[in-house]
Design a protein around this motif. Structure first.
Motif, short mmCIF file in Angstrom:
data_model
loop_
_atom_site.label_atom_id
_atom_site.label_comp_id
_atom_site.label_asym_id
_atom_site.label_seq_id
_atom_site.Cartn_x
_atom_site.Cartn_y
_atom_site.Cartn_z
N CYS A 60 33.51 65.31 7.23
CA CYS A 60 33.76 65.19 5.74
C CYS A 60 34.09 66.10 5.10
CB CYS A 60 32.08 65.11 5.01
SG CYS A 60 31.32 63.36 5.53
N ILE A 84 28.67 65.05 -1.80
CA ILE A 84 28.83 65.33 -0.39
C ILE A 84 27.94 66.44 0.31
CG2 ILE A 84 30.46 66.33 1.35
CD1 ILE A 84 31.14 63.52 0.72
N ILE A 209 31.14 59.43 -1.58
CA ILE A 209 30.66 59.49 -0.28
C ILE A 209 31.20 58.68 0.65
CG2 ILE A 209 28.74 59.71 1.29
CD1 ILE A 209 26.91 60.77 -0.89
N THR A 212 34.89 59.18 0.86
CA THR A 212 35.17 60.33 1.77
C THR A 212 35.01 60.06 3.27
OG1 THR A 212 34.36 62.02 0.13
CG2 THR A 212 34.41 62.78 2.66
#
Length: 476
Positions: A60, A84, A209, A212
């Protein structure tokens, strides 16, 4: 390099110099108080912990760094960051809880020394806190806020030194490093939390999220194998040659790692600018990368030629005899400069599966080559195997990156710098084999002349504008 880039480079390099002082200050204490076996076991367990945490990140951090440049407003950037962070914190809490339940079994399986002190969970928690902090630190790099970034890490390193020395004084021995790792990373985490609460409103959404992870999940294998590749040498040395060899190898690696610290300091400038150029459609870099490679090469040449002074002045004799090892590892870290460029190209192009596959092949090659070379050459074999596989797969990665999107650079300047570093390495290997690392004043003066000659030649060939750089570098 424009004025902003020079100033940012200055901030990161100052941070790097302070970071370098950490091992310089601690080398005499670590090598005198801790045996190579104890230190090697600590490095081995730390490598496993870092490998574990890297897997749990799901790649990530790379996805976050890329997607940041697609955000149009501060609100989008802040939402991306906090979402994140909360996602990763949740994962780490689960991982730490599982390791807490099975801590004794895990430590018994991993521990390679006679020590009965179980410190596995402490190492894992320290590494976890460091990993979480990297998201906000990456945010600061992308924001070009080098001053706050450097302040936070300077403070962390300062506390690390203080606590290590304090715990050594209290005779905690190897636990001094473990406690200090955990406490200094906890302080950094709390400072970041305070700054974020002041400047950034915490919000959570699954959408950033998911975006990503779409970028990052193909990189899970790359992160997995990349971390394994980075720690493979120390893990295999421990299993094949013993923890004492790992301790000696780790000290040599930490000396040569200075070069990578310099490159990492600089890449916060040139990789950030490269991302901006790519997203703006710029492909002609001209001489842009040359000064960054030049600074990296000066660091490499200095470590290659003068590491014997570090050993003589700071490191206990039981860790000596690794001069050639430092040279090979220095070359490995120096050539990682190009890996950063080609990696950025492929990530921009969203060639995640290609990156993952190349890393998988490189780790497999490195694994078998390490086993073969360590059996025949010991610690030196691990360094040789790592260098060879790294260069081969950097060239392969460059081929695919240029095939999909070629960047125009001044290759003659880059080749000249690389060839000079190689020639200096050959010269130093010759010196080591013929003078057995004994200090010789004449040879020392020759080395000084070589370094001055290289810097002067770079100025004559206009690879680096020293006066302009110096003027901006010292301008506070």
């Amino acid at each position: 390099m424009d004025e902003i880039e020079v100033k940012s480079s200055r901030d990161y390099i100052f941070l790097n110099f302070f970071t370098i002082l950490v091992p310089v200050i601690l080398y005499p204490f670590i090598t005198n108080i801790i045996t190579p076996g104890e230190y090697g076991n600590y490095i081995f367990l730390q490598s496993i912990a870092m490998f574990t945490i890297a897997i749990c990140n799901f790649g990530c951090l790379v996805g976050f760094k890329r997607n940041y440049f697609e955000c149009k407003s501060n609100k989008e950037k802040h939402l991306l960051l906090t979402s994140i962070q909360l996602f990763i914190v949740g994962i780490f809490l689960v991982v730490i809880f599982i390791n807490y339940i099975y801590e004794d079994q895990i430590f018994k399986f991993l521990n390679k020394s006679s020590s009965s002190q179980n410190f596995w969970l402490l190492i894992l928690m320290g590494v976890s806190l460091d990993s979480i902090s990297k998201y906000y630190l990456t945010f600061l790099v992308n924001e070009q806020n080098s001053k706050l970034y450097c302040f936070l890490l300077l403070l962390k390193n300062f506390f690390y030194i203080i606590f290590v020395l304090l715990f050594f004084f209290l005779d905690y021995k190897i636990l001094s490093l473990i406690y200090s790792l955990l406490i200094s990373n906890l302080i950094l985490f709390l400072l970041i939390l305070i700054y974020q609460l002041k400047k950034i409103q915490f919000a959570f959404s699954f959408n950033p999220i998911i975006k990503t992870i779409k970028i990052s999940y193909p990189l899970i294998f790359r992160i997995l194998f990349g971390q394994l590749n980075a720690k493979l040498d120390k893990i295999l040395i421990t299993l094949i040659a013993g923890v004492a060899s790992t301790g000696v190898y780790a000290i040599a690696q930490s000396i040569s790692y200075f070069i990578f610290q310099v490159i990492t300091s600089l890449d916060k400038v040139f990789i950030t600018s490269l991302n901006k150029k790519l997203f703006s459609g710029v492909r002609d870099l001209k001489e842009y990368l040359t000064p960054f490679l030049f600074i990296s090469s000066v660091a490499a040449i200095s470590i290659i030629m003068f590491n014997d002074i570090i050993y003589f002045l700071l490191i206990d004799e039981k860790y000596h005899g690794a001069g050639n090892l430092v040279i090979i590892l220095s070359l490995y870290y120096f050539f990682l400069f190009f890996n950063k460029i080609t990696g950025t190209q492929l990530i921009y192009l969203k060639k995640m599966w290609l990156i993952g596959n190349l890393f998988f092949l490189s780790v497999i090659s490195n694994f078998f080559m390490n086993i073969l070379f360590i059996k025949h050459f010991g610690m030196m074999g691990a360094a040789m195997a790592t260098l060879i596989t790294s260069i081969i797969f950097t060239l392969i990665q460059k081929y695919f990156a240029d095939k999909n999107m070629e960047l125009k650079m001044n290759n003659k300047s880059l080749y000249f710098i690389c060839i000079f570093v190689l020639l200096v390495s050959i010269f130093q290997l010759f010196i080591n084999y013929n003078f057995n690392n004994v200090f010789n004043l004449s040879i020392f003066l020759i080395k000084i002349f070589i370094l001055i000659f290289f810097v002067s030649l770079a100025q004559i060939l206009k690879l680096f504008e020293i006066k302009k750089f110096y003027k901006n570098f010292v301008k506070f």
